[in-house]
Write an enzyme that holds these catalytic residues in place. Structure first.
Site, short mmCIF file in Angstrom:
data_model
loop_
_atom_site.label_atom_id
_atom_site.label_comp_id
_atom_site.label_asym_id
_atom_site.label_seq_id
_atom_site.Cartn_x
_atom_site.Cartn_y
_atom_site.Cartn_z
N GLY A 283 -9.47 -13.20 -13.95
CA GLY A 283 -10.86 -13.38 -14.36
C GLY A 283 -11.57 -14.38 -13.49
N MET A 285 -10.86 -18.53 -11.22
CA MET A 285 -9.95 -19.63 -10.83
C MET A 285 -10.76 -20.89 -10.63
SD MET A 285 -6.83 -20.46 -10.25
CE MET A 285 -6.42 -22.19 -9.97
N GLU A 286 -10.21 -21.97 -11.19
CA GLU A 286 -10.96 -23.21 -11.34
C GLU A 286 -10.92 -24.13 -10.13
OE1 GLU A 286 -8.09 -22.40 -13.02
OE2 GLU A 286 -6.78 -24.15 -13.23
N GLU A 318 -13.62 -22.06 -17.01
CA GLU A 318 -13.38 -22.65 -15.68
C GLU A 318 -14.00 -24.03 -15.58
OE1 GLU A 318 -11.17 -21.08 -14.08
OE2 GLU A 318 -11.37 -19.34 -15.39
N GLU A 340 -4.38 -24.59 -19.49
CA GLU A 340 -4.89 -23.27 -19.88
C GLU A 340 -5.24 -23.18 -21.37
OE1 GLU A 340 -6.10 -21.44 -17.94
OE2 GLU A 340 -5.14 -21.96 -16.07
ZN LIG Z 1 -7.75 -21.20 -16.89
#
Ligand SMILES: [Zn+2]
Length: 883
Positions: A283, A285-286, A318, A340
């Site tokens: 979905g 990425m931070e 994010e 997470e």
């Molecule tokens: Zn995450």
């Protein structure tokens, strides 16, 4: 030059003990990385020059260590000014550095490879305009595919990136642009501000002719200074007409306000870029300062409110990571949940409270938690704080436990200690551990200080054990269980077992019990009890003496994490009257309870399907409707016995068709029904409608057959032989986009022809297309998904060939590509036979493979064990479905 055996695609596993050993003696100061991407547009160039200079200290001079680098050749390695013998120091994907000094500088010059798997530096050619786009994706350990480094989260350092690229490209990294130089050869070299101390897995580079919009966000700090954050949002140029950057910035600003209020710690990363990139494996990425998202969030076709909500939730997830994960990072992947679970919980909280999306918690209860309940009942489930011995295990733990169960448990924690204590704990944790690494103990310390409670027992029962708790109500009356009979007693029962040890695990739950009666055919709440349940049985004194209600709903409001076992009266009430429940969270919890019963073979699938057919259209949230339609399709295909299946399929097709015709023109519900029909039509029952929608003029008022719906319908038409491949080619040539390219590949593989199945099978196993070139991640998925569409006559012949291929797939492909193929080709769709659910031949084949391949990689075995369990569950449900 890879001398490593048994390692996927030259991708050596790294063990926890090795990483800890490296961290014990090393401290890394900084990296300077130069990537030369100026040749990226030439598809024949497989690699690009990558130069790393790393400065680090060693507490045990004389010791040796290694850098990680998965490469296409190493040209030179220098340690402290001394050139090393490549024969001796390049060991596959490790660069050995012997004889360290107290302070060291290592320089590695080599060639890194462009990726088509979404791991490392992904290269994509836009079919719409031929332009080339690049982006990186590193978690958990793919920075080593781009530059040499110490690939583990607790060796943080400052990163200084320099990137040479074709002139005119937009190039970005974590740090703000610091300047650029035009080179005599027509290329441009971009320089970026060095980062603060971060882990390798969140470094990032973006390069290509990206379209970019800008904005900014400011906030006055408590000390009177003003924090200004430059905002950017980027996507491929060909998507620019569909890019609603203002809406993205609006959510971004609300999120930054929200998290500043909540965390009391200023945004630490300077600027905030968000890039929407092609063929993304996840979905988002931070990466600090440069978050990457799947470009399916750039809506090129009409999107439902559920899709906008999902995008907002992801964006805020994010953003929460800028603190949970980027500022404070887990020491090793065992504590992946520390970022997470928090980001998942915070993302939903912010979507609900900062962007006013009241449905966010409903979606969470109905959809996100379903993921957790599925995962937590697999034989491979694990505690939220996991045991992650190596990187392959880390890679597999981005799962329903680490995200959805962890977030559910944090929601329960916030209810348990109170929101204020939870927030205070987060604030203290950031202040104490900024730019550092932590474990569970560090968060518990912060929580105990903030709440004044000993959280050890709570953490042990919720975070260190696995498995789903089950909550049910036991009612006793003197009148045979009829609604209205006076209750002699009522007890809340809790069950729970550790799936590994089999030991009983009882957890502390703070939950609400809803009491409902039927009034004039509609359910009405007549009572609500807050219950603190810690043991196996909790007396519900408030219910004794009262009449037996039509519905007793444990976990009303969805505060805790538990499978709800409804009493018989409540089940019957819900199957008739669920749609009359007023409150969205109560409805979502009730639907989830019924679905869990179907999966557990405790409610026959046809009864659930009848309820969905009759009541789905009254689901007010489109996210719940979409979930119900997906569950119904699964119930037909997997949880109905073969004798019932085609009849149930037709009933569902007819119902969806009817709802589609009756839906409000242009509504989200209409679109959800249309998409559902397109998927159901792959196995038949709506041929005429599919053809009419695609090629006829029987338009449904308000329904636009735009790109996404069109390709879904074309796939159904291909699967039913209603369209020629030449027509599919024409459709692709007329509008050659990313969606169309993947849609076309899936449609070809879906054709009900032995030759089409053979081609898809060969493509999946070899990872290459008809042109002999490696398939990208999305095209590999299309081949696998298209292959799986079809009846037993087409697919059964491939089953025997699946098992002998598994280890080869695992060793040839990257873990991401191999997972797609092993999961996707597993012969999951099976009919219950006269031998009964436990003796099905495919289960026996899976068991035989597991027995004979005890030494196969743990990660590969995990996939087979999980697919086997999904199949066993579907066969048990078929046995319980009647017919
Ligand atoms: Zn995450």
């Amino acid at each position: 030059m890879d001398d490593v055996k048994n390692s996927p695609a030259g991708n050596r596993n790294l063990g926890r003990a090795e990483a800890a050993g490296r961290a014990r003696i090393l401290a890394v100061d900084s990296y300077r990385v130069h990537l030369d991407l100026s040749g990226a547009r030439d598809p024949d160039r497989e690699g690009y020059p990558s130069l790393t200079q790393v400065s680090f200290s060693c507490s045990e001079p004389g010791a040796g260590t290694f850098l990680d680098f998965i490469h296409g050749g190493v040209a030179a390695v220098t340690l402290n000014g001394r050139e090393l013998d490549l024969e001796a120091c390049v060991a596959g994907d490790r660069i050995l550095l012997p004889g360290l000094a107290a302070h060291n500088t290592a320089i590695v010059e080599g060639t890194a490879l462009y990726s088509t798997s979404g791991e490392g530096l992904h290269r994509y050619r836009d079919p719409a305009d031929g332009e080339t786009y690049l982006y990186t994706q590193f978690e958990p350990a793919d920075a080593r595919r781009v530059f040499a480094n110490f690939e583990q989260p607790d060796l943080k350092a400052e990163f200084d990136f320099t990137v040479t690229a074709p002139a005119g490209w937009h190039v970005a990294s974590n740090g703000a642009a610091r300047g650029r130089e035009e080179n005599p050869d027509g290329t441009t070299t971009h320089f970026f501000e060095p980062t603060r101390r971060i882990s390798t897995y969140i470094t990032a580079v973006l390069a290509g002719p990206y379209h970019r919009a800008t904005d900014s966000w400011t906030r006055e700090q408590p000390d009177g200074t003003v924090l200004e954050v430059g905002l950017g949002a980027a996507c491929r140029a060909s998507l620019a007409p569909h890019f609603d950057a203002e809406a993205i910035f609006e959510t971004t600003k609300r999120g930054l306000d929200f998290f500043h209020d909540l965390f009391g710690y200023p945004y630490p990363w300077g600027k905030y870029d968000q890039a929407f990139v092609p063929e993304y494996n996840l979905g988002a990425m931070e990466n600090p300062g440069l978050v990457t998202f799947t470009e399916s969030y750039v809506f090129t076709s009409r999107a439902t409110e559920a899709q906008y909500e999902a995008r907002a939730t992801t964006l805020l997830h994010e953003m929460a990571h800028m603190w949970f994960g980027d500022l404070v990072t887990m020491r090793w992947w065992d504590d992946l949940w520390l970022k997470e679970s928090f980001a998942d919980y915070m993302g939903t909280l912010a979507a609900a409270e900062a962007t006013g999306r009241e449905t966010a918690w409903v979606t969470f209860a109905n959809r996100r938690k379903a993921w957790a309940y599925v995962q937590d009942q697999l034989p491979t489930t694990h505690p939220i704080v996991a045991d992650i011995p190596d990187l392959e295990a880390a890679r597999q733990n981005f799962d329903g436990i680490t995200y959805a169960k962890g977030a559910s448990v944090l929601k329960q924690l916030a209810a348990y200690v109170g929101r204020e204590a939870f927030t205070a704990a987060a604030r203290g944790y950031f202040r104490r551990h900024a730019y550092g690494n932590t474990t569970l103990r560090d968060f518990l310390d912060a929580l105990e200080e903030a709440s004044g409670r000993d959280m050890g027992a709570w953490a042990d029962s919720w975070l260190r054990t696995a498995g789903v708790p089950v909550l049910g109500v036991e009612l006793a009356d003197d009148a045979g269980g009829r609604p209205g009979a006076a209750l002699a007693s009522a007890t809340l029962l809790q069950e729970g077992w550790d799936p590994e040890s089999g030991a009983q695990v009882l957890r502390p739950h703070l939950l609400r019990l809803g009491v409902f009666e039927l009034r004039a055919g509609a359910l009405e709440r007549t009572g609500s009890m807050d219950v603190e349940a810690t043991g196996a049985a909790t007396e519900l004194a408030g219910l004794a003496g009262r009449p037996r209600p039509a519905l007793l709903l444990p976990n009303d409001g969805d505060l805790t994490y538990a499978k709800v076992r409804l009493d018989g009266v409540s089940v019957e009430t819900l199957l008739e009257h669920l749609d009359t429940l007023e409150e969205p969270l109560a409805r979502a919890t009730a639907w989830a309870a019924l679905w869990n019963m179907v999966r557990d073979a405790a409610l026959p699938a046809p009864r659930f399907l009848a309820a969905v057919r009759r009541m789905a259209a009254s689901a007010r949230e489109v996210s719940v409707l979409q979930q119900l339609l997906e569950q119904a399709a699964t119930a037909v295909a997997s949880y109905c016995s073969p004798a019932l299946r085609s009849g149930e399929h037709q009933l569902l097709v007819d119902a969806v068709h009817g709802h589609l015709a009756a839906a409000e023109p242009g509504s989200d519900h209409q679109l959800a029904f249309a998409r559902s029909l397109a998927l159901l039509a792959r196995t038949g029952g709506a041929d005429e409608t599919v053809v009419d929608l695609l090629f006829g003029d029987a338009a449904i008022p308000g329904l636009a057959v735009d790109e996404q719906l069109r390709w879904a319908l074309l796939q159904a038409a291909a699967a039913r032989s209603l369209v020629d491949p030449s027509r599919l080619d024409e459709e692709l040539a007329a509008a050659p986009s990313a969606v169309a390219t993947v849609g076309h590949a899936l449609a070809l593989a879906a054709r009900p022809l032995p030759q089409a199945k053979r081609e898809a099978w060969d493509a999946a196993l070899s990872g290459t297309g008809a042109d002999g070139k490696a398939l990208s991640n999305d095209l590999l998925s299309a081949a696998v998904k298209g292959f799986a569409i079809g009846g037993h006559g087409l697919l059964d012949g491939f089953q025997a060939g699946y098992w002998p291929e598994l280890e080869g797939i695992w060793s040839r492909m990257s873990i991401g590509q191999a997972t797609r193929v092993v999961e996707g080709l597993f012969p999951y769709r099976q009919d219950l036979g006269p031998e009964g659910p436990e003796a099905h031949p495919v289960l026996a084949a899976a068991d035989a493979w597991l027995r004979e391949n005890a030494q196969a990689p743990r990660a590969l075995r995990r996939i087979v064990i999980e697919q086997r369990d999904h199949l066993a569950r579907s066969l048990r449900a078929q046995a319980a479905s009647g017919g």
